[in-house]
Design an enzyme around this catalytic site. Structure first.
Site, PDB file in Angstrom:
ATOM      1  N   SER A 169       0.825  -1.205   0.000  1.00  0.00           N
ATOM      2  CA  SER A 169       0.000   0.000   0.000  1.00  0.00           C
ATOM      3  C   SER A 169       0.867   1.267   0.000  1.00  0.00           C
ATOM      4  O   SER A 169       1.713   1.429  -0.857  1.00  0.00           O
ATOM      5  CB  SER A 169      -0.963  -0.050   1.196  1.00  0.00           C
TER       6      SER A 169
ATOM      7  N   ASP B 273      -5.433  -3.744  -2.556  1.00  0.00           N
ATOM      8  CA  ASP B 273      -4.473  -3.393  -1.508  1.00  0.00           C
ATOM      9  C   ASP B 273      -3.916  -4.634  -0.786  1.00  0.00           C
ATOM     10  O   ASP B 273      -4.667  -5.436  -0.232  1.00  0.00           O
ATOM     11  CB  ASP B 273      -5.173  -2.487  -0.504  1.00  0.00           C
TER      12      ASP B 273
END
Length: 264
Positions: free
Chosen positions: A38, A152
């Site tokens: 991320s 993510d």
């Protein structure tokens, strides 16, 4: 000895990674390879490309207005906000670099919606990989390949240690942005010193999500234990706030110095 650093996810809290890296620079700690999930993938890609100065300048200057204009709000392509302007920003600094063109070995971690597996990306276009690694489910649109639908990486591997082992790291430093759970819970109104804690539905839900991320991170780090864990005390700052870079960079640097004797 090859040293690898695993940069964890945490949205706006990720500016603390810059402070950690600055502390390493000041103390002559050589980083040989990087993995990131991320926001950790975004910072990691910039470190690997040798453009930390540019990233820090952007981080320190970003305003609430810029955050809102980057959002492209609206229900489109799998997310509440679009990713076009975010990609433009990344392209401005990373261009169309491939992993092979980076100055350091780098791995960006995402999760495949189809299988639920962790996907460690280390070839092809860097920006596409970083976008996939930071595509928060429901918020940013997933990134599709021929056989994968990527979101993510924090939902499966918040601090990606294993990819560094696969790259051959001998000494691994993990930076955990989810470690200060108590700071987060108190910020949301769940303070044992208070007679009546907050029971607002959204705050309870956010505390639950933070607890889940914290627990997943701790479980992963126990199974695949790094040599050193850096845990900045940043729970008092909202993950959605990208405007507090000055404070986060300072706190990241302080957390790195707290464990520097274990590294140098």
């Amino acid at each position: 000895m090859k040293t690898g650093i695993a940069l964890g996810g945490g949205a706006g809290l990720g500016w603390a990674h810059i402070g950690v890296f600055r502390a390493f620079e000041a103390e002559g700690v050589k980083v040989d390879m990087i993995s990131g999930t991320s926001i950790g993938a975004i910072v990691g890609a910039c470190i690997a490309a040798g453009i930390v100065d540019e990233l820090e300048e952007v981080a320190r200057e970003i305003t609430l207005r810029e955050m809102l204009t980057m959002g492209e709000f609206g229900f489109k392509k799998g997310g509440l906000i679009g990713a076009g302007k975010i990609e433009q920003k990344l392209r401005k600094h990373l261009n169309y670099k491939t992993f092979e063109e980076l100055k350091l070995p780098f791995v960006a971690v995402a999760a495949d919606v189809y299988s639920g597996d962790r996907v460690a990306m280390q070839d092809g276009d860097v920006v596409t990989a970083v976008r996939a690694s930071s595509a928060i489910p429901g918020m940013l649109p997933p990134v599709a390949t021929e056989s994968l639908l990527l979101v993510d990486g924090g939902v499966v591997d918040p601090v990606p240690v294993q990819p560094l082992r696969d790259l051959g790291a001998d000494f691994i430093i993990a930076v955990d942005l989810q470690g200060d759970y108590e700071g987060k819970s108190q910020r949301l109104g769940f303070d044992p010193a208070m007679k009546l804690p907050s029971l607002a539905a959204m705050k309870t839900a956010r505390a639950g999500w933070s607890m889940a991320l914290h627990s997943l991170t701790q479980a992963n780090l126990k199974v695949d234990k790094p040599d050193v864990v850096i845990t900045p005390r940043i729970g008092h700052i909202d993950m959605a706030d990208f405007t507090r870079a000055d404070e986060l960079i300072a706190l990241g640097k302080a957390a790195a110095y707290d464990v520097m004797d274990s590294i140098t």
